[in-house]
Design a protein around this motif. Structure first.
Motif, PDB file in Angstrom:
ATOM      1  N   LEU A  65     -15.531  28.014 -12.500  1.00  0.00           N
ATOM      2  CA  LEU A  65     -14.546  28.814 -13.185  1.00  0.00           C
ATOM      3  C   LEU A  65     -13.361  28.318 -13.383  1.00  0.00           C
ATOM      4  O   LEU A  65     -12.345  28.767 -14.091  1.00  0.00           O
ATOM      5  CB  LEU A  65     -14.585  30.093 -12.299  1.00  0.00           C
ATOM      6  N   THR A  66     -13.057  27.388 -12.720  1.00  0.00           N
ATOM      7  CA  THR A  66     -11.776  26.620 -12.999  1.00  0.00           C
ATOM      8  C   THR A  66     -11.583  24.938 -13.654  1.00  0.00           C
ATOM      9  O   THR A  66     -10.420  24.907 -14.145  1.00  0.00           O
ATOM     10  CB  THR A  66     -10.943  26.227 -11.554  1.00  0.00           C
ATOM     11  N   ASP A  67     -12.807  24.274 -13.664  1.00  0.00           N
ATOM     12  CA  ASP A  67     -12.781  23.168 -14.387  1.00  0.00           C
ATOM     13  C   ASP A  67     -12.472  23.311 -15.786  1.00  0.00           C
ATOM     14  O   ASP A  67     -13.014  24.236 -16.563  1.00  0.00           O
ATOM     15  CB  ASP A  67     -14.165  22.544 -14.300  1.00  0.00           C
ATOM     16  N   PHE A  78     -18.983  28.808  -1.705  1.00  0.00           N
ATOM     17  CA  PHE A  78     -18.482  28.941  -3.108  1.00  0.00           C
ATOM     18  C   PHE A  78     -17.869  27.870  -4.007  1.00  0.00           C
ATOM     19  O   PHE A  78     -17.339  28.383  -5.103  1.00  0.00           O
ATOM     20  CB  PHE A  78     -18.121  30.232  -3.217  1.00  0.00           C
ATOM     21  N   ASP A  79     -17.578  26.708  -3.488  1.00  0.00           N
ATOM     22  CA  ASP A  79     -16.880  25.579  -3.892  1.00  0.00           C
ATOM     23  C   ASP A  79     -17.467  25.460  -5.582  1.00  0.00           C
ATOM     24  O   ASP A  79     -16.757  25.097  -6.443  1.00  0.00           O
ATOM     25  CB  ASP A  79     -16.953  24.570  -3.354  1.00  0.00           C
ATOM     26  N   ASN A  80     -18.846  25.375  -5.505  1.00  0.00           N
ATOM     27  CA  ASN A  80     -19.342  25.161  -6.994  1.00  0.00           C
ATOM     28  C   ASN A  80     -19.008  26.181  -7.979  1.00  0.00           C
ATOM     29  O   ASN A  80     -18.757  25.875  -9.292  1.00  0.00           O
ATOM     30  CB  ASN A  80     -20.844  24.802  -6.839  1.00  0.00           C
ATOM     31  N   TYR A  81     -19.126  27.253  -7.568  1.00  0.00           N
ATOM     32  CA  TYR A  81     -18.758  28.463  -8.520  1.00  0.00           C
ATOM     33  C   TYR A  81     -17.161  28.669  -8.856  1.00  0.00           C
ATOM     34  O   TYR A  81     -16.862  28.838  -9.832  1.00  0.00           O
ATOM     35  CB  TYR A  81     -19.238  29.818  -7.925  1.00  0.00           C
ATOM     36  N   HIS A  82     -16.526  28.361  -7.896  1.00  0.00           N
ATOM     37  CA  HIS A  82     -15.046  27.981  -8.233  1.00  0.00           C
ATOM     38  C   HIS A  82     -14.922  26.939  -9.068  1.00  0.00           C
ATOM     39  O   HIS A  82     -14.152  26.939 -10.063  1.00  0.00           O
ATOM     40  CB  HIS A  82     -14.048  27.839  -6.842  1.00  0.00           C
ATOM     41  N   GLN A  83     -15.347  25.733  -8.919  1.00  0.00           N
ATOM     42  CA  GLN A  83     -15.338  24.564  -9.776  1.00  0.00           C
ATOM     43  C   GLN A  83     -15.718  25.303 -11.141  1.00  0.00           C
ATOM     44  O   GLN A  83     -15.049  24.496 -12.257  1.00  0.00           O
ATOM     45  CB  GLN A  83     -15.963  23.317  -9.459  1.00  0.00           C
ATOM     46  N   ARG A 107     -14.661  25.825 -18.299  1.00  0.00           N
ATOM     47  CA  ARG A 107     -14.026  26.825 -18.926  1.00  0.00           C
ATOM     48  C   ARG A 107     -14.047  26.669 -20.558  1.00  0.00           C
ATOM     49  O   ARG A 107     -14.289  27.895 -21.213  1.00  0.00           O
ATOM     50  CB  ARG A 107     -12.556  26.878 -18.610  1.00  0.00           C
ATOM     51  N   THR A 135     -21.441  23.749   0.705  1.00  0.00           N
ATOM     52  CA  THR A 135     -20.068  24.132   0.376  1.00  0.00           C
ATOM     53  C   THR A 135     -19.664  25.362   0.247  1.00  0.00           C
ATOM     54  O   THR A 135     -18.536  25.806  -0.298  1.00  0.00           O
ATOM     55  CB  THR A 135     -19.646  22.925  -0.799  1.00  0.00           C
TER      56      THR A 135
END
Length: 312
Positions: A79-81, A72-77, A85, A70
């Motif tokens: 930083l955005t979840d 960088f989807d895990n990193y995005h999650q 957060r 996937t």
């Protein structure tokens, strides 16, 4: 009578080793370190590389056949979840509070121990003791011996004076975790600052006293500037540990009541939700943050060594 001068004799050039024999001697010198280097790579670097690789996959341990790449989807999650957060914010708040309070208390204790008084060695040993306690044991001590609402010492003292009987962990959960960490890390800050106090130029301080400077003026204009590097070192080293702290949060609150920091969130994602990819991404971010802090810490240590060498 004529004076004769003799030209200085040039020192013979130092031969520089070349050739296969020199390389063989160099490798023979480094050979004893190779097992330790291989061990360090196997134990630390290879697992980290594997963690980085897993962080790019949607990988749930309960469904191993459904894993997929996937990016960088895990990193995005992470930083955005909202929950993640909040764990990042809790980590920052916990680290800043513990480090700041520990530095202030450590400064006060270091100034006290810098003075000569009867029993100073015993007092110093007692003050260092909390830092030597195993982190899990320290958290258990605070949870059961001090915080327990039925038989804890804090409520026992309040009952003795007729005060309220609060449930410390339920009413002030984050403060309960912070207090246990401050108790454990204040001795560490005290030792660093005490070393800084004992490295001061005593002649400069005596000259200031002769000129009529008060204790506050000496502390403000001489002691505090001298301790700046030691304060930075204590803050950076303390931050490296507190950012990665897991024991106190897990033992005292089990991550509940808004106390889950980023390491505990990694634990929840990996061992409870079985989200290997998401947990790996959060773990990589923790490591990156620790490396950034450690880089500043190494620079401060290097500057301290250079100052000591120049002073000598």
């Amino acid at each position: 009578m004529t004076a004769t001068t003799t030209a200085p004799v040039a020192a013979p050039p130092v031969p520089t080793p070349h050739g296969p024999n020199a390389r063989l001697r160099a490798w023979a010198t480094r050979a004893p370190l190779l097992p330790a280097l291989v061990f360090m790579i196997v134990v630390t670097q290879l697992p980290f590389v594997a963690t980085v690789v897993i962080s790019f996959f949607d990988w749930n341990a309960l469904y191993p056949d459904a894993r997929r790449f996937t990016g960088f989807d895990n990193y995005h999650q992470v930083l955005t979840d909202a929950d993640l957060r909040h764990s990042v914010w809790t980590t920052v708040l916990l680290t800043a509070t513990v480090v700041l309070v520990s530095l202030l208390l450590g400064m006060a204790l270091a100034l006290l121990l810098d003075r000569r008084f009867r029993g100073r060695g015993v007092v110093r040993t007692l003050l260092i003791a909390p830092f030597l306690v195993v982190p899990v044991a320290a958290a258990l001590l605070w949870k059961h011996v001090l915080y327990n609402p039925e038989y804890g010492l804090l409520n026992g003292l309040l009952h003795y004076v007729g005060g309220p009987q609060p449930d410390w962990i339920s009413d002030t959960p984050l403060l309960a975790v912070e207090a246990s960490l401050v108790w454990q890390w204040t001795p560490f800050m005290m030792l660093i600052l005490l070393a800084g106090l004992q490295s001061r130029d005593q002649q400069q301080i005596e000259a200031a006293r002769v000129d009529g400077a008060s204790d506050w003026q000496i502390f403000r204009h001489l002691t505090l500037p001298h301790l700046r590097r030691y304060l930075e070192l204590g803050a950076l080293l303390g931050s490296i540990y507190i950012v990665q702290n897991f024991d106190a949060v897990f033992t005292i609150t089990s991550g509940g009541l808004g106390t889950a920091n980023l390491p505990y969130t990694v634990y929840q994602s990996f061992y409870q939700a079985h989200e290997n990819g998401l947990a790996s991404a959060a773990g990589v971010l923790v490591v990156i943050g620790s490396i950034v802090i450690a880089t500043f810490a190494l620079r401060v240590v290097s500057s301290l060594f250079r100052e000591e060498v120049s002073r000598a």
